[in-house]
Design an enzyme around this catalytic site. Structure first.
Site, PDB file in Angstrom:
ATOM      1  N   GLY A  61      11.401  50.144 110.551  1.00 14.86           N
ATOM      2  CA  GLY A  61      11.516  49.270 111.447  1.00 14.86           C
ATOM      3  C   GLY A  61      10.222  49.045 112.775  1.00 14.86           C
ATOM      4  O   GLY A  61       9.289  48.632 112.662  1.00 14.86           O
ATOM      5  N   GLY A  82      15.262  53.579 117.806  1.00 18.13           N
ATOM      6  CA  GLY A  82      14.098  53.687 116.463  1.00 18.13           C
ATOM      7  C   GLY A  82      12.247  54.549 116.901  1.00 18.13           C
ATOM      8  O   GLY A  82      12.801  55.017 118.060  1.00 18.13           O
ATOM      9  N   GLY A  83      11.553  54.599 116.378  1.00 19.60           N
ATOM     10  CA  GLY A  83      10.367  55.835 117.053  1.00 19.60           C
ATOM     11  C   GLY A  83      10.393  56.772 116.110  1.00 19.60           C
ATOM     12  O   GLY A  83       9.198  57.519 117.195  1.00 19.60           O
ATOM     13  N   GLY A 122      19.943  56.513 116.309  1.00 15.65           N
ATOM     14  CA  GLY A 122      20.820  56.414 117.105  1.00 15.65           C
ATOM     15  C   GLY A 122      19.146  55.666 118.497  1.00 15.65           C
ATOM     16  O   GLY A 122      19.389  54.600 119.450  1.00 15.65           O
ATOM     17  N   ASP A 163      20.659  47.207 112.961  1.00 16.38           N
ATOM     18  CA  ASP A 163      21.478  48.402 112.813  1.00 16.38           C
ATOM     19  C   ASP A 163      21.977  48.570 113.949  1.00 16.38           C
ATOM     20  O   ASP A 163      21.428  48.174 115.261  1.00 16.38           O
ATOM     21  CB  ASP A 163      19.917  49.274 113.693  1.00 16.38           C
ATOM     22  CG  ASP A 163      19.185  50.572 112.066  1.00 16.38           C
ATOM     23  OD1 ASP A 163      20.056  50.681 111.664  1.00 16.38           O
ATOM     24  OD2 ASP A 163      18.544  49.826 112.519  1.00 16.38           O
ATOM     25  N   ASP A 176      16.393  55.561 105.458  1.00 21.67           N
ATOM     26  CA  ASP A 176      16.191  54.725 107.643  1.00 21.67           C
ATOM     27  C   ASP A 176      15.697  55.867 108.196  1.00 21.67           C
ATOM     28  O   ASP A 176      16.326  56.403 108.386  1.00 21.67           O
ATOM     29  CB  ASP A 176      17.758  53.753 107.197  1.00 21.67           C
ATOM     30  CG  ASP A 176      17.649  53.549 108.578  1.00 21.67           C
ATOM     31  OD1 ASP A 176      16.226  52.668 109.905  1.00 21.67           O
ATOM     32  OD2 ASP A 176      19.017  52.745 109.359  1.00 21.67           O
TER      33      ASP A 176
HETATM   34 ZN    ZN Z   1      19.717  51.878 109.604  1.00 23.21          ZN
END
Ligand code: ZN
Length: 207
Positions: free
Chosen positions: A188, A135-136, A133, A26, A166
């Site tokens: 992720g 994660g989580g 922008g 990413d 994603d």
């Molecule tokens: Zn991605």
């Protein structure tokens, strides 16, 4: 993005040992999305030790400008955002010309029908199931309906595009997404934040 950046070699080695199909990268530029992740020097280091095909997701303005640099990494797939490409058809052609698979990505607010005239030219459509922008984040439930609409569009146009998602993917959302027609799950936190990442990869592979 979810890996431990201070222990990247260790985390990539885990991916190499796992049943994961690809490594998803990413890239964020602080312009197209409100965060900066990493750039080419880091990806070059990763590409050297990663044995899995690289799936490069450019969350950046004017991504076509970097086609040759992505190719130089040895990337398998280059994903660009629909929202970042005023001349998407040309950008897709450039990616193919460079010898890579081409993916087009849609933000959560962008309807799938904008792809009507490009769907036959792309190898994959990546649907953002969170806002890009960070994660989580929590999975956007509406994404399931969106996957179904995209699946119908692919069928209708006899396109060969894969559907990738994603954001917020775990065992539960992954199952719903696969049932709706998703081909590729990007995970992720569910992997890199796990006690046993290899086991979680197996859980997703089994869906
Ligand atoms: Zn991605």
């Amino acid at each position: 993005m979810a890996a431990d950046f201070a222990n990247l070699a260790r985390d990539i080695d885990m991916i190499n040992q796992s049943k994961a199909d690809w490594l998803h990268l990413d890239v964020m530029d602080g312009v197209f999305v409100p965060n900066i992740s990493f750039g080419f020097p880091v990806m070059e280091a990763v590409a050297k030790i990663c044995k899995k095909p690289l799936d490069v997701h450019l969350m950046i303005a004017d991504p076509g400008k970097f086609t040759e640099q992505v190719k130089a990494l040895g990337a398998y797939m280059m994903n660009v955002h629909y929202e970042a490409c005023p001349h998407l058809h040309r950008t897709i052609q450039q990616i193919h010309h460079a010898g890579m698979k081409a993916g087009v990505t849609l933000n959560p607010h962008t309807p799938v029908n904008v792809l009507e005239d490009i769907i036959q030219d792309v190898d994959m459509v990546l649907l953002m199931t969170v806002n890009p922008g960070f994660g989580g984040q929590k999975f956007i439930e509406h994404s399931i309906e969106k996957v179904k609409k995209l699946k119908a569009l692919i069928k209708e146009t006899s396109s060969h595009a894969l559907i990738e998602v994603d954001g917020g993917v775990n065992e539960k959302t992954g199952k719903q997404l696969v049932e709706a027609g998703v081909d590729v799950l990007v995970a992720g936190s569910y992997i890199f934040g796990a006690q046993d990442p290899i086991a979680n990869i197996m859980q997703l592979k089994a869906l």
